[in-house]
Design an enzyme around this catalytic site. Structure first.
Site, PDB file in Angstrom:
ATOM      1  N   GLY A  33       0.904  -1.182  -0.167  1.00 26.30           N
ATOM      2  CA  GLY A  33       0.109   0.007   0.023  1.00 26.30           C
ATOM      3  C   GLY A  33       0.882   1.284  -0.002  1.00 26.30           C
ATOM      4  N   ASP A  61       0.895   3.273   4.716  1.00 30.24           N
ATOM      5  CA  ASP A  61      -0.197   3.766   4.015  1.00 30.24           C
ATOM      6  C   ASP A  61      -1.079   4.629   4.886  1.00 30.24           C
ATOM      7  OD1 ASP A  61      -1.007   1.304   4.927  1.00 30.24           O
ATOM      8  OD2 ASP A  61      -1.677   1.212   2.570  1.00 30.24           O
ATOM      9  N   ASP A 111      -4.591   2.845  11.177  1.00 25.77           N
ATOM     10  CA  ASP A 111      -5.873   2.482  11.577  1.00 25.77           C
ATOM     11  C   ASP A 111      -5.990   2.337  13.121  1.00 25.77           C
ATOM     12  OD1 ASP A 111      -8.856   2.222  11.527  1.00 25.77           O
ATOM     13  OD2 ASP A 111      -8.447   0.596  10.187  1.00 25.77           O
ATOM     14  N   PHE A 153     -13.381   3.455   4.204  1.00 26.06           N
ATOM     15  CA  PHE A 153     -12.545   2.474   3.370  1.00 26.06           C
ATOM     16  C   PHE A 153     -12.094   3.374   2.123  1.00 26.06           C
ATOM     17  CE2 PHE A 153     -11.093  -0.633   0.396  1.00 26.06           C
ATOM     18  CZ  PHE A 153     -10.274  -1.237   1.127  1.00 26.06           C
ATOM     19  N   ARG A 189      -5.180   0.627  -7.187  1.00 25.97           N
ATOM     20  CA  ARG A 189      -3.887   1.181  -6.806  1.00 25.97           C
ATOM     21  C   ARG A 189      -3.460   2.538  -7.879  1.00 25.97           C
ATOM     22  NH1 ARG A 189      -1.784  -2.126  -2.776  1.00 25.97           N
ATOM     23  NH2 ARG A 189      -2.212  -4.348  -2.917  1.00 25.97           N
TER      24      ARG A 189
HETATM   25  P1  5GP Z   1      -3.826  -1.219  11.120  1.00 24.14           P
HETATM   26  O1  5GP Z   1      -2.973  -2.288  11.691  1.00 24.14           O
HETATM   27  O2  5GP Z   1      -3.472   0.522  11.684  1.00 24.14           O
HETATM   28  O3  5GP Z   1      -5.297  -1.475  11.756  1.00 24.14           O
HETATM   29  O4  5GP Z   1      -4.105  -1.239   9.799  1.00 24.14           O
HETATM   30  C1  5GP Z   1      -3.315  -0.461   8.845  1.00 24.14           C
HETATM   31  C2  5GP Z   1      -3.395  -1.235   7.585  1.00 24.14           C
HETATM   32  O5  5GP Z   1      -4.627  -1.842   6.926  1.00 24.14           O
HETATM   33  C3  5GP Z   1      -2.713  -0.452   6.542  1.00 24.14           C
HETATM   34  O6  5GP Z   1      -1.443  -0.445   6.448  1.00 24.14           O
HETATM   35  C4  5GP Z   1      -3.620  -0.720   5.109  1.00 24.14           C
HETATM   36  O7  5GP Z   1      -2.979  -2.005   4.602  1.00 24.14           O
HETATM   37  C5  5GP Z   1      -4.977  -1.176   5.785  1.00 24.14           C
HETATM   38  N1  5GP Z   1      -6.132  -0.290   5.611  1.00 24.14           N
HETATM   39  C6  5GP Z   1      -6.621   0.511   6.653  1.00 24.14           C
HETATM   40  N2  5GP Z   1      -7.579   1.160   6.079  1.00 24.14           N
HETATM   41  C7  5GP Z   1      -7.492   1.117   4.857  1.00 24.14           C
HETATM   42  C8  5GP Z   1      -8.271   1.791   3.910  1.00 24.14           C
HETATM   43  O8  5GP Z   1      -9.325   2.547   4.019  1.00 24.14           O
HETATM   44  N3  5GP Z   1      -8.172   1.419   2.610  1.00 24.14           N
HETATM   45  C9  5GP Z   1      -7.053   0.520   2.309  1.00 24.14           C
HETATM   46  N4  5GP Z   1      -6.933   0.076   1.035  1.00 24.14           N
HETATM   47  N5  5GP Z   1      -6.550  -0.090   3.247  1.00 24.14           N
HETATM   48  C10 5GP Z   1      -6.609   0.049   4.547  1.00 24.14           C
HETATM   49 MG    MG Z   2      -0.539  -1.763   5.124  1.00 27.90          MG
END
Ligand code: 5GP
Ligand code: MG
Length: 191
Positions: free
Chosen positions: A50, A109, A112, A164, A177
């Site tokens: 990402g 990227d 979250d 998302f 992408r």
């Molecule tokens: P975390 O471990 O912080 O919960 O998740 C982060 C990962 O979830 C990011 O690196 C990404 O790969 C994925 N992710 C979180 N939100 C989104 C989103 O809105 N769109 C996409 N495509 N990936 C997301």
């Molecule tokens: Mg990621």
């Protein structure tokens, strides 16, 4: 370009961050990194896939020598015990040993829940003797940070709502992408 435009116009509900705004902000972040790491040995670690486009633009906005290596991080939500655990892969022994005593900027990227970045930060600080670690993310989602997974961001592109998003390297099932902007998809696409 017209095939591309027709294709995305039927899928995209809203453009959240347009191409020019993305480019301006990424250049600002690159300038900050240039100033912060002046004269220091810097390695940019890119969380694939990402962060690929963000990192490619970011490093080209850094006016200093640096090294760049990829790493993969995958979340497993299967069994209870492994719920939300993040597995790292794709980094070879040579790259690891080369990180000792270097200043690392981790590029991802989206921040979250914080699980992915927390796992990566712990890995680089506990298992490799890096000189320092700073974190850069393109997008920060404000609402979903989990207890115990706090992440101190040094560089943040944009705060976005808890939706998302795709584009500029971010995918939905492998597609989108190559959209040059950050967008929210129509509900019909993701349902
Ligand atoms: P975390 O471990 O912080 O919960 O998740 C982060 C990962 O979830 C990011 O690196 C990404 O790969 C994925 N992710 C979180 N939100 C989104 C989103 O809105 N769109 C996409 N495509 N990936 C997301
Ligand atoms: Mg990621």
């Amino acid at each position: 370009m017209s095939g591309m435009r027709e294709w995305y116009e039927s899928k995209v509900a809203e453009v959240l961050i347009d191409q020019a705004t993305l480019q301006r902000r990424v250049v600002e972040l690159g300038e900050q990194i240039t100033a912060d790491y002046e004269g220091l040995p810097l390695t940019v670690v890119v969380v694939m896939q990402g962060a690929l486009f963000f990192a490619a633009d970011l490093v080209r906005a850094v006016d200093a020598p640096l090294k760049m290596i990829p790493i993969q991080a995958s979340s497993y939500h299967g069994g209870k015990a492994s719920r939300g655990s993040v597995v790292l892969s794709g980094i070879d022994d040579f790259s690891l040993s080369d990180l000792v005593d270097r200043h690392v900027v981790l590029v991802d990227d989206v921040l979250d829940t914080g699980r992915t970045l927390r796992r990566l930060i712990d890995y680089f600080t506990c298992e490799i003797q890096v000189a320092s670690i700073g974190v850069a993310v393109l997008l920060r989602k404000p609402t979903r940070r989990e207890a115990g997974f706090e992440v101190d961001l040094r560089y943040c592109g944009f705060d976005v709502a808890d939706e998302f998003v795709v584009g500029y390297g971010l995918d939905y099932q492998g597609e989108y992408r190559n959209l040059p902007f950050i967008a929210v998809l129509n509900q019909e696409v993701t349902k």
